[in-house]
Design an enzyme around this catalytic site. Structure first.
Site, PDB file in Angstrom:
ATOM      1  N   SER A   1      30.161 -12.016  24.512  1.00  0.00           N
ATOM      2  CA  SER A   1      29.982 -12.788  25.748  1.00  0.00           C
ATOM      3  C   SER A   1      28.544 -13.266  25.840  1.00  0.00           C
ATOM      4  CB  SER A   1      30.298 -11.924  26.968  1.00  0.00           C
ATOM      5  OG  SER A   1      29.836 -12.597  28.126  1.00  0.00           O
TER       6      SER A   1
ATOM      7  N   HIS B   1      32.982 -15.716  23.659  1.00  0.00           N
ATOM      8  CA  HIS B   1      33.510 -15.669  25.024  1.00  0.00           C
ATOM      9  C   HIS B   1      32.533 -16.379  25.965  1.00  0.00           C
ATOM     10  CE1 HIS B   1      36.025 -13.806  28.180  1.00  0.00           C
ATOM     11  NE2 HIS B   1      34.891 -13.604  28.846  1.00  0.00           N
TER      12      HIS B   1
ATOM     13  N   ASP C   1      31.694 -17.409  29.776  1.00  0.00           N
ATOM     14  CA  ASP C   1      31.984 -17.061  31.168  1.00  0.00           C
ATOM     15  C   ASP C   1      31.506 -18.146  32.123  1.00  0.00           C
ATOM     16  OD1 ASP C   1      33.172 -14.399  31.089  1.00  0.00           O
ATOM     17  OD2 ASP C   1      31.258 -13.746  30.252  1.00  0.00           O
TER      18      ASP C   1
ATOM     19  N   MET D   1      31.257 -19.496  35.843  1.00  0.00           N
ATOM     20  CA  MET D   1      31.337 -18.976  37.220  1.00  0.00           C
ATOM     21  C   MET D   1      30.865 -20.046  38.195  1.00  0.00           C
ATOM     22  SD  MET D   1      29.577 -15.277  36.687  1.00  0.00           S
ATOM     23  CE  MET D   1      30.062 -14.168  35.366  1.00  0.00           C
TER      24      MET D   1
ATOM     25  N   HIS E   1      36.456 -18.393  29.701  1.00  0.00           N
ATOM     26  CA  HIS E   1      36.934 -17.592  30.831  1.00  0.00           C
ATOM     27  C   HIS E   1      36.489 -18.281  32.117  1.00  0.00           C
ATOM     28  CE1 HIS E   1      36.643 -13.401  33.002  1.00  0.00           C
ATOM     29  NE2 HIS E   1      37.566 -14.178  33.529  1.00  0.00           N
TER      30      HIS E   1
ATOM     31  N   MET F   1      36.053 -18.441  35.743  1.00  0.00           N
ATOM     32  CA  MET F   1      36.008 -17.713  37.018  1.00  0.00           C
ATOM     33  C   MET F   1      35.678 -18.741  38.090  1.00  0.00           C
ATOM     34  SD  MET F   1      34.128 -14.320  35.607  1.00  0.00           S
ATOM     35  CE  MET F   1      33.604 -15.154  34.114  1.00  0.00           C
TER      36      MET F   1
ATOM     37  N   MET G   1      40.694  -7.686  33.436  1.00  0.00           N
ATOM     38  CA  MET G   1      39.293  -7.423  33.800  1.00  0.00           C
ATOM     39  C   MET G   1      39.093  -5.918  33.975  1.00  0.00           C
ATOM     40  SD  MET G   1      37.641 -10.268  33.782  1.00  0.00           S
ATOM     41  CE  MET G   1      36.097  -9.468  34.259  1.00  0.00           C
TER      42      MET G   1
ATOM     43  N   PHE H   1      29.516 -10.530  37.222  1.00  0.00           N
ATOM     44  CA  PHE H   1      28.242 -10.075  36.673  1.00  0.00           C
ATOM     45  C   PHE H   1      28.455  -9.285  35.388  1.00  0.00           C
ATOM     46  CE2 PHE H   1      27.878 -10.502  41.213  1.00  0.00           C
ATOM     47  CZ  PHE H   1      26.733 -11.275  41.358  1.00  0.00           C
ATOM     48  N   GLY H   2      27.521  -9.426  34.459  1.00  0.00           N
ATOM     49  CA  GLY H   2      27.534  -8.599  33.261  1.00  0.00           C
ATOM     50  C   GLY H   2      26.910  -7.249  33.570  1.00  0.00           C
ATOM     51  N   GLY H   3      27.016  -6.329  32.638  1.00  0.00           N
ATOM     52  CA  GLY H   3      26.313  -5.061  32.741  1.00  0.00           C
ATOM     53  C   GLY H   3      26.883  -4.052  33.723  1.00  0.00           C
TER      54      GLY H   3
ATOM     55  N   ASP I   1      37.692  -7.046  29.380  1.00  0.00           N
ATOM     56  CA  ASP I   1      36.422  -7.719  29.641  1.00  0.00           C
ATOM     57  C   ASP I   1      35.656  -6.974  30.723  1.00  0.00           C
ATOM     58  OD1 ASP I   1      34.381  -9.500  30.054  1.00  0.00           O
ATOM     59  OD2 ASP I   1      35.645 -11.160  30.726  1.00  0.00           O
ATOM     60  N   GLY I   2      34.499  -6.409  30.314  1.00  0.00           N
ATOM     61  CA  GLY I   2      33.613  -5.772  31.278  1.00  0.00           C
ATOM     62  C   GLY I   2      33.363  -4.313  30.960  1.00  0.00           C
ATOM     63  N   GLY I   3      32.094  -3.980  30.689  1.00  0.00           N
ATOM     64  CA  GLY I   3      31.734  -2.583  30.444  1.00  0.00           C
ATOM     65  C   GLY I   3      32.276  -2.021  29.146  1.00  0.00           C
TER      66      GLY I   3
ATOM     67  N   GLY J   1      29.322  -8.035  26.184  1.00  0.00           N
ATOM     68  CA  GLY J   1      28.086  -8.726  26.511  1.00  0.00           C
ATOM     69  C   GLY J   1      26.884  -7.837  26.296  1.00  0.00           C
ATOM     70  N   SER J   2      26.577  -7.002  27.306  1.00  0.00           N
ATOM     71  CA  SER J   2      25.352  -6.183  27.268  1.00  0.00           C
ATOM     72  C   SER J   2      25.278  -5.229  26.092  1.00  0.00           C
ATOM     73  CB  SER J   2      25.197  -5.350  28.539  1.00  0.00           C
ATOM     74  OG  SER J   2      25.928  -5.866  29.575  1.00  0.00           O
TER      75      SER J   2
HETATM   76  C1  DX5 Z   1      32.050 -10.573  33.887  1.00  0.00           C
HETATM   77  C2  DX5 Z   1      32.314 -11.410  32.665  1.00  0.00           C
HETATM   78  C3  DX5 Z   1      32.153 -10.672  31.394  1.00  0.00           C
HETATM   79  C4  DX5 Z   1      30.770 -10.143  31.122  1.00  0.00           C
HETATM   80  C5  DX5 Z   1      30.918  -8.884  30.335  1.00  0.00           C
HETATM   81  O1  DX5 Z   1      32.403 -11.300  35.019  1.00  0.00           O
HETATM   82  O2  DX5 Z   1      33.629 -11.916  32.685  1.00  0.00           O
HETATM   83  O3  DX5 Z   1      32.614 -11.444  30.278  1.00  0.00           O
HETATM   84  O4  DX5 Z   1      29.953 -11.022  30.414  1.00  0.00           O
HETATM   85  O5  DX5 Z   1      29.670  -8.352  30.171  1.00  0.00           O
HETATM   86  P1  DX5 Z   1      29.394  -6.804  29.884  1.00  0.00           P
HETATM   87  O6  DX5 Z   1      29.881  -6.538  28.484  1.00  0.00           O
HETATM   88  O7  DX5 Z   1      27.918  -6.753  30.024  1.00  0.00           O
HETATM   89  O8  DX5 Z   1      30.138  -6.019  30.902  1.00  0.00           O
HETATM   90 ZN    ZN Z   2      34.510 -12.894  30.804  1.00  0.00          ZN
END
Ligand code: DX5
Ligand code: ZN
Length: 215
Positions: free
Chosen positions: A7, A31, A33, A35, A64, A66, A135, A141-143, A168-170, A190-191
């Site tokens: 991501s 990926h 994102d 938003m 993706h 959003m 999700m 938000f990432g992280g 997707d996420g964490g 992502g992170s």
């Molecule tokens: C969150 C995004 C994710 C995000 C994941 O709304 O859809 O794709 O980038 O990031 P991490 O891996 O940092 O949770």
């Molecule tokens: Zn995403």
């Protein structure tokens, strides 16, 4: 089995292709994102950024959305080079119609659901799409930390379909391995990828930790 979808939300936007080039050889998809500050509180990037990245790489763009009422933007994202558009069931007035529109525009389609949305909301579409995006954090938000209840949700969907399931996420080695066990095949990261010092090495570590063979 399985694949990692980096991501770019966690990448350095001032050197976006610099970061993408660190993973480009090791993955098949990216990926993206998008938003809108409406469907989710945050604003990330949109068509101009995707168009620029498209000029630099042939990776499959896992986009993706959003955004509220994504139907309005199907053509725009096709035109800037998206390969797949994943839309949220919470953001569509008529999800079936949006999925058809995406297919009519020559792209793969995905449906996404938020952690608090009943799995039932995506069930009518799971055999009509190329991916179901579960999700594992509240989008925006990432992280954030992985929500463990994701595992039962993935399992429930996996019991009903052979369609690809993406989380997707964490996601890191530990949560990714748990999701793989539950039936997920694609891992958005992502992170835990761009946030580590040596990104190519992180890709290998994540693949090994999650139990992904090959690319
Ligand atoms: C969150 C995004 C994710 C995000 C994941 O709304 O859809 O794709 O980038 O990031 P991490 O891996 O940092 O949770
Ligand atoms: Zn995403």
């Amino acid at each position: 089995m399985g694949r990692i979808a980096p991501s770019i939300l966690a990448a350095d936007f001032s050197d976006l292709y610099g970061d993408i080039s660190k993973v480009e050889e090791g993955v098949d998809l990216l990926h993206l994102d998008v938003m809108d500050g409406q469907f989710v509180p945050n604003i990330s990037f949109g068509q101009p950024v995707i168009a620029s990245v498209r000029e630099r790489t042939d990776l499959y763009f896992d986009t993706h959305l959003m955004i509220d009422r994504p139907s309005r933007y199907v053509e725009d994202f096709r035109d800037v080079g998206a390969d797949r558009l994943t839309v949220h069931v919470e953001a569509c007035a008529d999800t079936q119609a949006v999925v058809e529109k995406i297919h009519d525009h020559g792209m793969d389609a995905g449906v996404a659901l938020n952690p608090d949305t009943d799995v039932e909301a995506v069930e009518p579409f799971i055999d009509d799409v190329e991916v179901v995006l579960v999700m594992s954090v509240q989008p925006g938000f990432g992280g954030q930390s992985f929500k463990p209840k994701t595992l039962d949700r993935v399992e429930r969907i996996a019991d009903q379909t052979d369609t690809e399931i993406e989380v997707d996420g964490g996601i890191d080695e530990e949560t990714g391995a748990q999701c793989a066990e539950a039936g997920a095949e694609t891992f958005v990261i992502g992170s835990s990828l761009f946030g580590r010092k040596n990104v190519p090495a992180a890709l290998g570590e994540l693949r090994e930790g999650i139990g992904i063979e090959g690319r």
